[in-house]
Design a protein around this motif. Sequence first.
Motif, mmCIF file in Angstrom:
data_model
loop_
_atom_site.group_PDB
_atom_site.id
_atom_site.type_symbol
_atom_site.label_atom_id
_atom_site.label_comp_id
_atom_site.label_asym_id
_atom_site.label_seq_id
_atom_site.Cartn_x
_atom_site.Cartn_y
_atom_site.Cartn_z
ATOM 1 N N PRO A 1 0.646 -1.313 -0.110
ATOM 2 C CA PRO A 1 -0.119 -0.013 -0.152
ATOM 3 C C PRO A 1 0.892 1.234 0.062
ATOM 4 O O PRO A 1 0.343 2.197 -0.531
ATOM 5 N N GLU A 2 1.815 1.604 0.738
ATOM 6 C CA GLU A 2 2.672 2.456 0.808
ATOM 7 C C GLU A 2 3.541 2.753 -0.358
ATOM 8 O O GLU A 2 4.075 3.926 -0.498
ATOM 9 N N GLU A 3 3.842 1.845 -1.397
ATOM 10 C CA GLU A 3 4.624 1.999 -2.435
ATOM 11 C C GLU A 3 4.089 2.808 -3.447
ATOM 12 O O GLU A 3 2.842 2.920 -3.775
ATOM 13 N N GLN A 4 5.150 3.839 -4.201
ATOM 14 C CA GLN A 4 4.527 4.592 -5.215
ATOM 15 C C GLN A 4 5.511 4.162 -6.340
ATOM 16 O O GLN A 4 6.568 3.851 -6.399
ATOM 17 N N LEU A 5 4.731 4.690 -7.794
ATOM 18 C CA LEU A 5 5.433 4.704 -8.875
ATOM 19 C C LEU A 5 6.156 3.389 -9.257
ATOM 20 O O LEU A 5 7.224 3.307 -9.521
ATOM 21 N N VAL A 6 5.453 2.286 -9.028
ATOM 22 C CA VAL A 6 6.019 1.021 -9.169
ATOM 23 C C VAL A 6 5.778 0.637 -10.725
ATOM 24 O O VAL A 6 4.572 0.737 -11.165
ATOM 25 N N ARG A 7 6.948 0.247 -11.413
ATOM 26 C CA ARG A 7 6.747 -0.104 -12.817
ATOM 27 C C ARG A 7 7.283 -1.553 -12.909
ATOM 28 O O ARG A 7 8.380 -1.876 -12.239
ATOM 29 N N CYS A 8 6.432 -2.317 -13.591
ATOM 30 C CA CYS A 8 6.828 -3.728 -13.627
ATOM 31 C C CYS A 8 7.049 -4.393 -15.106
ATOM 32 O O CYS A 8 6.495 -3.837 -16.018
ATOM 33 N N GLY A 9 7.726 -5.024 -15.003
ATOM 34 C CA GLY A 9 8.225 -5.653 -16.346
ATOM 35 C C GLY A 9 7.554 -7.356 -16.279
ATOM 36 O O GLY A 9 6.821 -7.666 -15.640
ATOM 37 N N ALA A 10 8.076 -8.157 -17.191
ATOM 38 C CA ALA A 10 7.604 -9.623 -17.215
ATOM 39 C C ALA A 10 8.322 -10.464 -16.002
ATOM 40 O O ALA A 10 7.688 -11.268 -15.825
ATOM 41 N N THR A 11 9.458 -9.936 -15.403
ATOM 42 C CA THR A 11 9.701 -10.567 -14.456
ATOM 43 C C THR A 11 10.390 -9.932 -13.193
ATOM 44 O O THR A 11 10.048 -10.377 -11.977
ATOM 45 N N MET A 12 10.361 -8.582 -13.259
ATOM 46 C CA MET A 12 10.805 -7.735 -12.143
ATOM 47 C C MET A 12 10.111 -6.143 -11.928
ATOM 48 O O MET A 12 9.437 -5.876 -12.901
#
Length: 401
Positions: free
Chosen positions: A289-300
Amino acid sequence: MSDHLEEVLRSTLGHASELAPHAPSGLSTHIARRSRVRRMRAQALVAAAAVVVIAGGATMAVRGAGHDSTAVNPSATPSPAVTEMRIPASVEKVWPEAVWKIPAKLSGGRKFEPRGFIDDHTLLLETWESFEKANAIYAYDLDSGRVRKVTNIRTSKGMYASGYVAGGGRIVWQTVDEARSEPVTSFWSAPVAGGKATAVATERVVKGRGDQLAVVGDRLAFSLLDGGVFTVPLDGGAVEPVTGAAAHHILRWPWVGTPDRYATPEGKASFEELLNVETGETSRAVVHPEEQLVRCGATMCIGAKGDHTSFYRLRDGSQERPLPPSSGSGLARDRFLTVYLPNPPGGQALYDLVTGKSGDLGLRPGVKGQSFMVEPGFGDGRMVAYPLGKEYVIIDLAKIR
């Protein structure tokens, strides 16, 4: 560009202000007011090397795509934690097998933009008739330096070409007609060997702005900025929606996901949900919940915690590591991003999350505090390309092991 990407830019500029000479006041506000359509078009490139010039001298380099069916939770372990950067050796010394420097102009002084790789030793270059108006594409042989024209490109007023991909002996791209009340996307192809550009005929008009493209066998796969993944035969025919991907965007074929990197809702990670359209495999990234600007790829995934410290980890939440201040939203091939270097001298390094290696990009703030910002990771990010003096630096991330 969406409000989310504007937020990324504000955050990026905030990090940069701590490590580089201050830019003029009001810079981030000016960025936020720029045309949303113009910025979305500039970012919506696949297999591209578009350079988006941002007010105040910052530059975002946006790079290409490819076909990779890597599993969403690989056995590879992220590198040990690194929380601060030292000045590394140059990228060409760290990864000599993956870096080239080429003249920044073609014969006759023609400027160009690198748009991706045709193959392992050939670049696709785009030349412009005027600002953002393409007039031709060329093939540049990295081994010999020879250049040959692939085809001319013709667009009417309010129509823009983008999204170049190579496959099946062809170069394929899209044009988006924004002069209409509702944008319309069309598709084109030309032989890699050279020849006249021809339309990929569709049985119905494709309404909306095209996003990512991928050549898959004898079909063209594409997604739209507003969501939805479709395919059409390269020789033309019916546009068919991809099952289960009505709200998705192409990340790296066969992976598609939602939400995209431009319009991520509050509290959601970009590509938080993934679908492999070939196997039916799905993945939902762990986001706290506290995390921001999370960007994900296929593995990470990469992102920031509530205390603004940065992190990266696998999609399932395991093997989390801290990161030094990174340069914004780029995550290329699930392992590469740019990080800020201490000031002086300032600038950026390309950082490999898997090996922990980094290479200095060679970019430095100018005498007025202006600098370039290189962001890999839009698309799958095989290419990183940026101007440096009278040359272009070309990095093929696929050659880094």
